[in-house]
Scaffold this motif. Structure first.
Motif, PDB file in Angstrom:
ATOM      1  N   CYS A  35      46.476  17.881  29.768  1.00  0.00           N
ATOM      2  CA  CYS A  35      45.335  17.442  30.581  1.00  0.00           C
ATOM      3  C   CYS A  35      45.773  16.556  31.735  1.00  0.00           C
ATOM      4  O   CYS A  35      45.105  16.479  32.760  1.00  0.00           O
ATOM      5  CB  CYS A  35      44.333  16.674  29.715  1.00  0.00           C
ATOM      6  N   PHE A  36      46.914  15.887  31.568  1.00  0.00           N
ATOM      7  CA  PHE A  36      47.344  14.872  32.523  1.00  0.00           C
ATOM      8  C   PHE A  36      48.549  15.306  33.352  1.00  0.00           C
ATOM      9  O   PHE A  36      49.187  14.476  34.002  1.00  0.00           O
ATOM     10  CB  PHE A  36      47.676  13.578  31.769  1.00  0.00           C
ATOM     11  N   LEU A  39      48.748  14.111  36.903  1.00  0.00           N
ATOM     12  CA  LEU A  39      48.554  12.690  37.181  1.00  0.00           C
ATOM     13  C   LEU A  39      49.865  11.940  37.344  1.00  0.00           C
ATOM     14  O   LEU A  39      50.188  10.981  36.626  1.00  0.00           O
ATOM     15  CB  LEU A  39      47.703  12.061  36.076  1.00  0.00           C
ATOM     16  N   SER A 261      34.317  14.475  38.165  1.00  0.00           N
ATOM     17  CA  SER A 261      35.284  14.158  37.110  1.00  0.00           C
ATOM     18  C   SER A 261      34.994  12.793  36.507  1.00  0.00           C
ATOM     19  O   SER A 261      35.061  12.610  35.283  1.00  0.00           O
ATOM     20  CB  SER A 261      36.708  14.182  37.675  1.00  0.00           C
ATOM     21  N   ILE A 265      34.212  12.047  32.632  1.00  0.00           N
ATOM     22  CA  ILE A 265      35.043  11.125  31.848  1.00  0.00           C
ATOM     23  C   ILE A 265      34.165  10.132  31.101  1.00  0.00           C
ATOM     24  O   ILE A 265      34.380   9.848  29.913  1.00  0.00           O
ATOM     25  CB  ILE A 265      36.043  10.395  32.764  1.00  0.00           C
ATOM     26  N   LEU A 307      40.937  16.012  37.567  1.00  0.00           N
ATOM     27  CA  LEU A 307      41.280  14.630  37.254  1.00  0.00           C
ATOM     28  C   LEU A 307      42.021  13.978  38.411  1.00  0.00           C
ATOM     29  O   LEU A 307      41.803  12.799  38.722  1.00  0.00           O
ATOM     30  CB  LEU A 307      42.123  14.567  35.979  1.00  0.00           C
ATOM     31  N   SER A 449      36.645   4.937  35.003  1.00  0.00           N
ATOM     32  CA  SER A 449      37.193   6.264  34.711  1.00  0.00           C
ATOM     33  C   SER A 449      38.711   6.254  34.724  1.00  0.00           C
ATOM     34  O   SER A 449      39.359   6.883  33.879  1.00  0.00           O
ATOM     35  CB  SER A 449      36.664   7.283  35.730  1.00  0.00           C
ATOM     36  N   LEU A 453      41.094   7.125  31.454  1.00  0.00           N
ATOM     37  CA  LEU A 453      42.151   8.140  31.428  1.00  0.00           C
ATOM     38  C   LEU A 453      43.374   7.632  30.675  1.00  0.00           C
ATOM     39  O   LEU A 453      43.992   8.367  29.893  1.00  0.00           O
ATOM     40  CB  LEU A 453      42.540   8.538  32.854  1.00  0.00           C
ATOM     41  N   ARG A 457      44.695   9.345  27.196  1.00  0.00           N
ATOM     42  CA  ARG A 457      46.086   9.821  27.090  1.00  0.00           C
ATOM     43  C   ARG A 457      46.747   9.212  25.853  1.00  0.00           C
ATOM     44  O   ARG A 457      47.440   9.923  25.087  1.00  0.00           O
ATOM     45  CB  ARG A 457      46.860   9.448  28.356  1.00  0.00           C
TER      46      ARG A 457
END
Length: 475
Positions: A35-36, A39, A261, A265, A307, A449, A453, A457
């Motif tokens: 998902c990350f 980032l 997003s 979240i 994201l 948000s 995140l 994580r």
């Protein structure tokens, strides 16, 4: 030359997208970082790294915002939740109790907030007012004897001047105007009506976001293979088409995507986990809900990009607050409590000082450049599209979702107003209390948000590590 530059930009962005797609595709299905995976590194269309935003927000911005937004000036928001949808017939309201909004009784609203029309400069200095009045009487007597000119302005003329100013300000607005009838507005305490999962889902919210993305986000000027599905109900990887757009159109999409997003979240982080006993409900992070909204497998690879767009939206609003610092520092933040208002002004100055230290602010001067006529047309198109988005918030069927949707779009619209008011009009730019409250609360949502995140994580990694430890016991 311009076409050549656009082609080169498109090729570079396309290459970057292909590399990112490969990175997502190469992750194993069990990789907790899926998902990350976007980032890290540079925020798209910004000179800033995602890691820098994480650190700056979580350590310096969020703690200051949390304290500030609990103050009376910022927690009471005036809104009309009964305005009809201007685009399609009402498809019904959410029947869940969690969708309801509790408005404030008149007696609970601080007296200072109910006197918003009063001139701020007269609200604190009773002694000064008396001294001024005495001085005026003395000088007035002598001036009448000297046949001085009458330089006073009647209340009628003053009202006309204010109307002209409001009209000029409205031309710069990115959101639909507020209701002219005060009786249609109500105060809401945001701290007792938090943004969280309400159970509002299905056809109605899909219609909202489809209208925003498909009818108001910009589309490539030239035909792109497979792009026809973008205008239909079929799924399409919208991020692929950004390569063919100019900076301004890419920015619009990223702003909306980042806002969307952020909302998703919060719905995942403030989820009803247990009804509890005696009404003691348990709200918290729902990892599965988060994965459903952002995991590459459930979003056909788009979740991680969405994201990443959160950080673009965050940087745009952060820059707007920095740019509006002279206006925000001079605001009285009047609520009726001298001590509290003084604390709020001190907290604002402290926050603005912190914001000023951020080294890589979004560069809005790169937008709407080139031919002045074309830039002006693009700006007005940009403004019209965003105004439509703000109007669509009146079509949301869940009152609590409508409340937070209206607030956050107004906050983002206020940020755009600050950033793109022409230099010739910047000295006369004014922000209403409603805009300031929306700006800071909207930024507070984005800030939360970013923090969530980090929490999601850690939870996903812990969950994955726990599963691996259990598997190692048997194999």
């Amino acid at each position: 030359m311009r076409i050549y530059c656009l082609l080169i930009t498109g090729l570079l962005l396309g290459a970057a997208h292909s590399e990112a797609q490969n990175k997502r595709d190469n992750n194993s299905p069990d990789d907790p970082d899926q998902c990350f995976c976007e980032l890290s590194g540079q925020v798209d269309d910004c000179d800033c790294k995602i890691e820098a935003v994480f650190t700056f927000n979580n350590l310096q911005i969020k703690p200051r915002l949390n304290s500030l937004l609990e103050r009376d000036y910022f927690k009471f928001y005036k809104v009309n939740l009964d305005r009809p949808c201007p685009f399609w017939p009402d498809d019904g309201s959410c029947a869940f109790e969690s969708c309801a909004v509790c408005p404030c009784p008149e007696e609970e609203v601080p007296c200072g907030l109910k006197e918003e029309q009063e001139e701020p400069s007269t609200k604190y200095s009773a002694e000064q007012n008396a001294a001024d009045q005495e001085s005026c009487e003395e000088t007035g007597t002598s001036e009448r004897h000297l046949g001085a000119l009458d330089t006073t302005i009647s209340k009628k003329d003053q009202a006309a001047f204010e109307t002209w100013q409001e009209h000029d300000d409205a031309l710069m607005d990115f959101c639909q105007p507020q209701d002219e009838d005060p009786s249609s507005m109500q105060y809401v305490d945001l701290t007792i009506n938090p943004e969280r999962y309400t159970g509002y889902k299905g056809k109605s919210p899909r219609r909202i976001w489809n209208s925003i993305y498909k009818e108001n986000c910009f589309k490539p000027e030239q035909e792109v293979t497979g792009y026809g599905s973008f205008a239909s109900n079929k799924f399409v990887k919208t991020s692929r088409y950004l390569a063919g757009m100019c900076l301004e159109k890419r920015a619009f999409y990223r702003l909306i995507s980042g806002l969307h997003s952020s909302i998703n979240i919060h719905l995942s982080a403030k989820y009803l986990l247990n009804e509890g006993k005696l009404g003691q409900q348990l709200w918290g992070h729902n990892v599965e809900e988060f994965k459903q909204r952002f995991h590459p497998k459930s979003t056909r690879g788009e979740g991680p990009i969405r994201l990443k767009n959160l950080f673009f939206t965050y940087l745009v609003v952060l820059r707007a607050i920095d740019k509006a610092a002279p206006i925000l520092e001079n605001e009285k933040y009047y609520s009726g409590s001298t001590e509290e208002d003084s604390d709020v002004r001190a907290a604002i100055k402290n926050l603005l000082k912190t914001v000023r230290t951020f080294p890589n602010h979004f560069n809005e001067s790169a937008m709407f450049q080139g031919d002045s006529h074309q830039a002006h047309l693009l700006m007005e198109e940009f403004r019209t599209h965003f105004r439509n988005v703000s109007k669509i918030m009146d079509c949301v069927g869940c009152d609590k979702c409508r409340l937070w949707g209206k607030l956050q779009t107004q906050g983002l619209g206020t940020a755009l107003k600050i950033l793109f008011t022409p230099a010739s009009r910047r000295k006369t730019l004014r922000l209403k209390r409603q805009e300031i409250v929306a700006l800071f609360n909207g930024f507070g949502r984005l800030s939360s948000s970013v923090k969530h995140l980090e929490e999601f994580r850690a939870m996903i990694e812990a969950e994955q590590n726990g599963e691996k430890r259990i598997q190692n016991r048997f194999f």
